[in-house]
Design a protein around this motif. Structure first.
Motif, PDB file in Angstrom:
ATOM      1  N   ILE A  22       0.842  -1.206   0.000  1.00 25.58           N
ATOM      2  CA  ILE A  22       0.000   0.000   0.000  1.00 25.58           C
ATOM      3  C   ILE A  22       0.875   1.252   0.000  1.00 25.58           C
ATOM      4  N   SER A  23       1.951   1.222   0.785  1.00 26.55           N
ATOM      5  CA  SER A  23       2.862   2.369   0.841  1.00 26.55           C
ATOM      6  C   SER A  23       3.536   2.612  -0.510  1.00 26.55           C
ATOM      7  N   LEU A  24       3.920   1.531  -1.172  1.00 26.08           N
ATOM      8  CA  LEU A  24       4.494   1.658  -2.515  1.00 26.08           C
ATOM      9  C   LEU A  24       3.502   2.316  -3.464  1.00 26.08           C
ATOM     10  N   GLY A  25       2.229   1.907  -3.344  1.00 18.91           N
ATOM     11  CA  GLY A  25       1.191   2.505  -4.181  1.00 18.91           C
ATOM     12  C   GLY A  25       1.011   3.984  -3.909  1.00 18.91           C
ATOM     13  N   LEU A  26       1.070   4.376  -2.625  1.00 18.67           N
ATOM     14  CA  LEU A  26       0.952   5.796  -2.277  1.00 18.67           C
ATOM     15  C   LEU A  26       2.084   6.620  -2.887  1.00 18.67           C
ATOM     16  N   VAL A  27       3.305   6.093  -2.772  1.00 19.11           N
ATOM     17  CA  VAL A  27       4.452   6.815  -3.324  1.00 19.11           C
ATOM     18  C   VAL A  27       4.362   6.893  -4.846  1.00 19.11           C
ATOM     19  N   ALA A  28       3.907   5.789  -5.473  1.00 19.02           N
ATOM     20  CA  ALA A  28       3.849   5.741  -6.936  1.00 19.02           C
ATOM     21  C   ALA A  28       2.771   6.663  -7.495  1.00 19.02           C
ATOM     22  N   PHE A  29       1.598   6.683  -6.860  1.00 17.26           N
ATOM     23  CA  PHE A  29       0.469   7.421  -7.430  1.00 17.26           C
ATOM     24  C   PHE A  29       0.277   8.805  -6.814  1.00 17.26           C
ATOM     25  N   ASN A  30       0.643   8.950  -5.536  1.00 17.35           N
ATOM     26  CA  ASN A  30       0.485  10.248  -4.880  1.00 17.35           C
ATOM     27  C   ASN A  30       1.779  11.061  -4.903  1.00 17.35           C
ATOM     28  N   GLY A  31       2.915  10.358  -4.995  1.00 18.39           N
ATOM     29  CA  GLY A  31       4.207  11.022  -5.059  1.00 18.39           C
ATOM     30  C   GLY A  31       4.659  11.566  -3.715  1.00 18.39           C
ATOM     31  N   LEU A  32       5.843  12.163  -3.712  1.00 19.86           N
ATOM     32  CA  LEU A  32       6.412  12.791  -2.520  1.00 19.86           C
ATOM     33  C   LEU A  32       6.615  14.278  -2.784  1.00 19.86           C
ATOM     34  N   ASN A  33       6.259  15.069  -1.785  1.00 24.19           N
ATOM     35  CA  ASN A  33       6.458  16.515  -1.884  1.00 24.19           C
ATOM     36  C   ASN A  33       7.919  16.822  -1.562  1.00 24.19           C
ATOM     37  N   GLU A  34       8.685  17.218  -2.568  1.00 19.76           N
ATOM     38  CA  GLU A  34      10.103  17.495  -2.362  1.00 19.76           C
ATOM     39  C   GLU A  34      10.295  18.883  -1.771  1.00 19.76           C
ATOM     40  N   GLY A  35      11.208  19.000  -0.797  1.00 24.27           N
ATOM     41  CA  GLY A  35      11.552  20.299  -0.221  1.00 24.27           C
ATOM     42  C   GLY A  35      12.395  21.103  -1.202  1.00 24.27           C
ATOM     43  N   ILE A  36      12.571  22.381  -0.886  1.00 27.43           N
ATOM     44  CA  ILE A  36      13.285  23.249  -1.829  1.00 27.43           C
ATOM     45  C   ILE A  36      14.745  22.867  -1.972  1.00 27.43           C
ATOM     46  N   ASP A  37      15.321  22.188  -0.968  1.00 28.01           N
ATOM     47  CA  ASP A  37      16.727  21.789  -1.092  1.00 28.01           C
ATOM     48  C   ASP A  37      16.913  20.656  -2.089  1.00 28.01           C
ATOM     49  N   LEU A  38      15.810  19.991  -2.488  1.00 32.59           N
ATOM     50  CA  LEU A  38      15.904  18.921  -3.471  1.00 32.59           C
ATOM     51  C   LEU A  38      15.265  19.285  -4.812  1.00 32.59           C
ATOM     52  N   LYS A  39      14.274  20.158  -4.806  1.00 25.38           N
ATOM     53  CA  LYS A  39      13.630  20.516  -6.075  1.00 25.38           C
ATOM     54  C   LYS A  39      13.950  21.943  -6.509  1.00 25.38           C
ATOM     55  N   GLY A  40      14.628  22.696  -5.647  1.00 21.09           N
ATOM     56  CA  GLY A  40      14.917  24.093  -5.961  1.00 21.09           C
ATOM     57  C   GLY A  40      13.781  25.001  -5.508  1.00 21.09           C
ATOM     58  N   GLY A  41      14.094  26.259  -5.300  1.00 23.21           N
ATOM     59  CA  GLY A  41      13.076  27.209  -4.851  1.00 23.21           C
ATOM     60  C   GLY A  41      13.667  28.244  -3.916  1.00 23.21           C
ATOM     61  N   SER A  42      12.797  28.948  -3.226  1.00 22.92           N
ATOM     62  CA  SER A  42      13.233  30.030  -2.341  1.00 22.92           C
ATOM     63  C   SER A  42      12.531  29.917  -0.995  1.00 22.92           C
ATOM     64  N   LEU A  43      13.263  30.269   0.052  1.00 26.43           N
ATOM     65  CA  LEU A  43      12.726  30.250   1.411  1.00 26.43           C
ATOM     66  C   LEU A  43      13.063  31.576   2.070  1.00 26.43           C
ATOM     67  N   ALA A  44      12.052  32.224   2.617  1.00 28.77           N
ATOM     68  CA  ALA A  44      12.258  33.547   3.218  1.00 28.77           C
ATOM     69  C   ALA A  44      11.567  33.628   4.570  1.00 28.77           C
TER      70      ALA A  44
END
Length: 283
Positions: A22-44
């Motif tokens: 079930i956990s594999l299915g959640l990761v596969a279909f719902n995905g993981l929310n990546e933080g800005i240190d892994l996907k890029g972005g800005s934090l203020a």
């Protein structure tokens, strides 16, 4: 209770297996929310002139930044303590544009932007860290026990812990970041501790019956797990209630809580069941 488990262990092995799938299915279909240190972005971190609602600040920043032609799709308020607010933006934005977007309603006290090249490099390092952790853990386990079935059982339990933890992160929207990856690596250590304890007691010790040796291992292992879970629950509650801006700490605690609960299932249902099965087959 343990005696009944030892009689029906083949059925109970299925429980952690189903949760892992079930956990594999959640990761596969719902995905993981990546933080800005892994996907890029800005934090203020902002110091607002007056208390501001999170929704109105998000809308203001998104509209103002898009008016500057930046094409911002994601603006999230991570913590809001009256006039002290932490904001995350899903794209790299320079501090000048951010100050203009505030339009005099506050000032930026701390700012950090991570570009796509750095975030891609960080993601690569995450993959290598997880791969090497499992590789060296597997080699160590095989050296210790020198039997394929018990060694594979320990490795499967550790893998299930990580998968279930990632499924929990997907379900509860806990971001995948450098910090949460550190928590996942810690879980490999926690899992191996309890699994090696169980395997050593059952296979290497000869005094007492199998059930008695399993009971002694469970007493020690559950004490370790419950103590660790309790400490993480305290850390999580303290950060959520008293230090809401410490999002990283609360995320680490949440990941460890999920993983440690998963470890109880994988160790005392799946691993114990596999070992019992293996011992019967050797007779």
């Amino acid at each position: 209770m343990l005696e009944k488990f030892m009689e029906s262990y083949k059925l109970l092995i299925i429980i952690p297996v189903i949760i892992t799938i079930i956990s594999l299915g959640l990761v596969a279909f719902n995905g993981l929310n990546e933080g800005i240190d892994l996907k890029g972005g800005s934090l203020a971190v902002l110091d607002m002139n007056q208390p501001t609602a999170s929704s109105s600040l998000e809308a203001q920043l998104k509209n103002s930044l898009n008016e500057q032609g930046l094409g911002i799709e994601e603006v999230d308020v991570l913590s809001n303590k009256g006039t002290d607010i932490s904001v995350q933006i899903g794209s790299e934005v320079n501090s000048t544009a951010f100050n203009e977007a505030l339009n005099g309603t506050g000032t930026v006290t701390s700012y950090n932007a991570i570009g796509p090249i750095l975030s891609e490099e960080a993601m690569t390092q995450v993959y290598w860290a997880m791969a090497f952790a499992f590789l060296f853990m597997s080699i160590t386990v095989f050296i210790i026990f020198r039997e394929p079935v018990p060694s594979i059982a320990v490795i499967l339990a550790a893998a299930s812990d990580i998968i279930i933890s990632m499924g929990g992160m997907s379900l509860f929207n806990i971001p995948l970041s450098i910090a949460s990856v550190g928590a996942l690596l810690m879980l490999i250590g926690y899992s191996v501790d309890t699994d090696i304890l169980l395997t050593t007691r059952l296979l290497k010790r000869k005094e007492g019956t199998v059930v008695e040796r399993a009971r002694e291992a469970m007493k020690t292992g559950m004490t370790m797990s419950i103590s660790a879970i309790a400490s993480m629950v305290v850390l999580y509650l303290v950060t959520i209630l008293l230090i809401p801006e410490a999002v990283t700490l609360s995320n680490i605690a949440a990941v460890l809580i999920i993983g440690l609960v998963a470890d109880i299932l994988t160790t005392w249902l799946m691993n114990l069941g596999i070992l019992r099965w293996h011992m019967e087959a050797r007779r």
